[in-house]
Design an enzyme around this catalytic site. Sequence first.
Site, PDB file in Angstrom:
ATOM      1  N   CYS A   2       0.868  -1.180   0.000  1.00  0.00           N
ATOM      2  CA  CYS A   2       0.000   0.000   0.000  1.00  0.00           C
ATOM      3  C   CYS A   2       0.900   1.222   0.000  1.00  0.00           C
ATOM      4  O   CYS A   2       2.064   1.148   0.379  1.00  0.00           O
ATOM      5  CB  CYS A   2      -0.870   0.061   1.249  1.00  0.00           C
ATOM      6  SG  CYS A   2      -2.027  -1.308   1.418  1.00  0.00           S
ATOM      7  N   GLY A  29      -0.434   0.221  -4.873  1.00  0.00           N
ATOM      8  CA  GLY A  29      -1.752  -0.361  -4.657  1.00  0.00           C
ATOM      9  C   GLY A  29      -2.741   0.187  -5.644  1.00  0.00           C
ATOM     10  O   GLY A  29      -2.872   1.403  -5.778  1.00  0.00           O
ATOM     11  N   ASN A 103       0.117   0.672   5.890  1.00  0.00           N
ATOM     12  CA  ASN A 103       0.856  -0.198   4.961  1.00  0.00           C
ATOM     13  C   ASN A 103       1.550  -1.250   5.800  1.00  0.00           C
ATOM     14  O   ASN A 103       2.308  -0.914   6.710  1.00  0.00           O
ATOM     15  CB  ASN A 103       1.871   0.631   4.171  1.00  0.00           C
ATOM     16  CG  ASN A 103       2.754  -0.211   3.252  1.00  0.00           C
ATOM     17  OD1 ASN A 103       3.849   0.190   2.918  1.00  0.00           O
ATOM     18  ND2 ASN A 103       2.288  -1.374   2.833  1.00  0.00           N
ATOM     19  N   GLY A 104       1.293  -2.507   5.479  1.00  0.00           N
ATOM     20  CA  GLY A 104       1.914  -3.602   6.234  1.00  0.00           C
ATOM     21  C   GLY A 104       0.860  -4.569   6.706  1.00  0.00           C
ATOM     22  O   GLY A 104      -0.321  -4.388   6.456  1.00  0.00           O
ATOM     23  N   CYS A 234      12.039  -4.266   3.989  1.00  0.00           N
ATOM     24  CA  CYS A 234      11.748  -5.379   3.069  1.00  0.00           C
ATOM     25  C   CYS A 234      12.653  -5.343   1.835  1.00  0.00           C
ATOM     26  O   CYS A 234      12.666  -4.363   1.088  1.00  0.00           O
ATOM     27  CB  CYS A 234      10.292  -5.256   2.653  1.00  0.00           C
ATOM     28  SG  CYS A 234       9.815  -6.334   1.314  1.00  0.00           S
ATOM     29  N   TYR A 240      11.564  -5.186  -6.407  1.00  0.00           N
ATOM     30  CA  TYR A 240      10.264  -5.237  -7.081  1.00  0.00           C
ATOM     31  C   TYR A 240       9.338  -4.065  -6.773  1.00  0.00           C
ATOM     32  O   TYR A 240       8.828  -3.412  -7.673  1.00  0.00           O
ATOM     33  CB  TYR A 240       9.560  -6.555  -6.731  1.00  0.00           C
ATOM     34  CG  TYR A 240       8.110  -6.589  -7.147  1.00  0.00           C
ATOM     35  CD1 TYR A 240       7.754  -6.614  -8.492  1.00  0.00           C
ATOM     36  CD2 TYR A 240       7.085  -6.576  -6.197  1.00  0.00           C
ATOM     37  CE1 TYR A 240       6.420  -6.616  -8.879  1.00  0.00           C
ATOM     38  CE2 TYR A 240       5.749  -6.587  -6.584  1.00  0.00           C
ATOM     39  CZ  TYR A 240       5.425  -6.610  -7.922  1.00  0.00           C
ATOM     40  OH  TYR A 240       4.117  -6.609  -8.306  1.00  0.00           O
ATOM     41  N   SER A 281       8.970  -4.306 -14.278  1.00  0.00           N
ATOM     42  CA  SER A 281       9.814  -4.514 -13.109  1.00  0.00           C
ATOM     43  C   SER A 281      11.152  -5.166 -13.466  1.00  0.00           C
ATOM     44  O   SER A 281      12.132  -5.023 -12.737  1.00  0.00           O
ATOM     45  CB  SER A 281       9.074  -5.328 -12.051  1.00  0.00           C
ATOM     46  OG  SER A 281       8.523  -6.481 -12.641  1.00  0.00           O
ATOM     47  N   ASP A 342      13.645 -11.040 -15.378  1.00  0.00           N
ATOM     48  CA  ASP A 342      12.543 -10.565 -14.533  1.00  0.00           C
ATOM     49  C   ASP A 342      13.050 -10.441 -13.105  1.00  0.00           C
ATOM     50  O   ASP A 342      14.129 -10.945 -12.764  1.00  0.00           O
ATOM     51  CB  ASP A 342      11.360 -11.535 -14.609  1.00  0.00           C
ATOM     52  CG  ASP A 342      10.044 -10.843 -14.238  1.00  0.00           C
ATOM     53  OD1 ASP A 342      10.066  -9.639 -13.903  1.00  0.00           O
ATOM     54  OD2 ASP A 342       8.992 -11.507 -14.294  1.00  0.00           O
ATOM     55  N   CYS A 379       5.000 -14.140   2.743  1.00  0.00           N
ATOM     56  CA  CYS A 379       5.280 -12.900   3.480  1.00  0.00           C
ATOM     57  C   CYS A 379       4.141 -12.649   4.454  1.00  0.00           C
ATOM     58  O   CYS A 379       2.979 -12.715   4.077  1.00  0.00           O
ATOM     59  CB  CYS A 379       5.380 -11.719   2.515  1.00  0.00           C
ATOM     60  SG  CYS A 379       5.561 -10.152   3.402  1.00  0.00           S
ATOM     61  N   CYS A 433      11.222 -14.189   3.092  1.00  0.00           N
ATOM     62  CA  CYS A 433      10.574 -15.041   2.090  1.00  0.00           C
ATOM     63  C   CYS A 433      11.607 -15.743   1.202  1.00  0.00           C
ATOM     64  O   CYS A 433      11.270 -16.642   0.442  1.00  0.00           O
ATOM     65  CB  CYS A 433       9.601 -14.227   1.251  1.00  0.00           C
ATOM     66  SG  CYS A 433      10.372 -12.773   0.530  1.00  0.00           S
TER      67      CYS A 433
END
Length: 463
Positions: A2, A29, A103-104, A234, A240, A281, A342, A379, A433
């Site tokens: 977000c 988002g 956010n989170g 993160c 990404y 990306s 990618d 995640c 992750c």
Amino acid sequence: MCGVFGIHAPERDVARLAYFGLYALQHRGQESAGIAVSEEGRLTALRDLGLVAQVFDERSLSGLHGELAIGHTRYSTTGGNAWANSQPLVHHGRARTVAIGHNGNLVNAGELRASLGKPLGSSSDSEVIAALVADDERPLLEALPAAMGRLEGAATVVGLAEGRLFAFRDAHGFRPLVLGWLGDDPVLASETCALDLLGATFEREVRPGELVVAGDGGVESLQALEPAPRGALCIFEFFYLARPDTRLSGVEVHGARVRMGERLAAEAPVEADLVLPIPDSGTPAAIGFARATGIPFSEGLIKNRYVGRTFIQPEQGMREQGIRMKFNPLAEVAGKRLVIVDDSIVRGSTTRQIVQMLFDAGAAEVHVRISSPPVVGPCFYGIDLASEDELIAAGSTVAEVREAIGATSLAYLSLEGLQASTRRPADALCRACLTHEYPTRVPAEAAKHRFEAPTAATRPART
Ligand code: SF4
């Protein structure tokens, strides 16, 4: 995923500034967007499903007046994509009314919801944060640190209450938040690209565990929580999520991604005729790969950048075209040995379809290079990756993944290579992750729709 934004600017059109701030954060988002304003302590919020430019127009913005505003763009990670879960959420509590943008993902949202002893209007974990602050009868500057101390997991938050703007980050600092200035007015945003769009100057990142409060008395900062011994920004933000022109921890994201591509070329070289990114990306890493190897860079795959949330379902025959809604190859790929770059592979279905599409277009070889290590775990902190059994790399070898996606060869960037490319030390980032080393306890129940009554949309599908 977000985006959050906040501003205190009594002499400016704060709703319009929030709109443009959110516009810069749209990539974080695309499911819903909203703005809340505070005018002499009265809160008004407007939020809806859709992109920022779909939710707001001249008329709706001109109805939002105040000295303070917060904004939010949402990609759902807890609670489905429903209007009730769009933000900013407004919660009327025993002590005060609070508007919040989050956010989170919290890992103890279930326990906190149960402790409130009352039903909430949304099924997201974010309203819990608003309720904790709204029900606490102590002064706001005591209620906020107390609420922060009860949250476990990821919480980068902006909020409005009692005619003040507040913003904080959890003690690990999973999600970014920066403080800047538009003239003498403070601005808070998920990423520096939002400050750039407004012409605001960057001052600094909000520290993990820090609370910032802005109002008529100026800006106060309080280290409300002891920062976690290891930071946990993160690492997915680097390869990404964040916009390439954003600076994370002082590092420009685009440059980090180009270095990832250069490292990948050194770790997993291949003889080929063209380097293609999977846009958008994969583009910076593909530039780095092409630079390091001397293999010509080609756009190769053309992306339709206007495919967003689709309200109109294609008819069955078109649905089988699948990935062609988004990508189409150029004729120049025919007969060529291709490297496609990618940022990550999650479920693998998109990569498999793209590889197949390139072979169908006549490619002689399709070598897949990924600028991150295999994603092997879910995640719990705000990126909707998938559950472990949906992750193609979890429990599979690289050879098995290559076979599943149908590529000529497959290689991932090493964790060391990724880390070095960020120019941040390993103890500053969350990499859970990729490594299964989660920096907090992990919730037993983390399904996205866990706070919703079963409906046709959330019931497990019949098999
Ligand atoms: S688990 Fe992965 S996606 Fe989630 S915060 Fe950690 S690094 Fe980011």
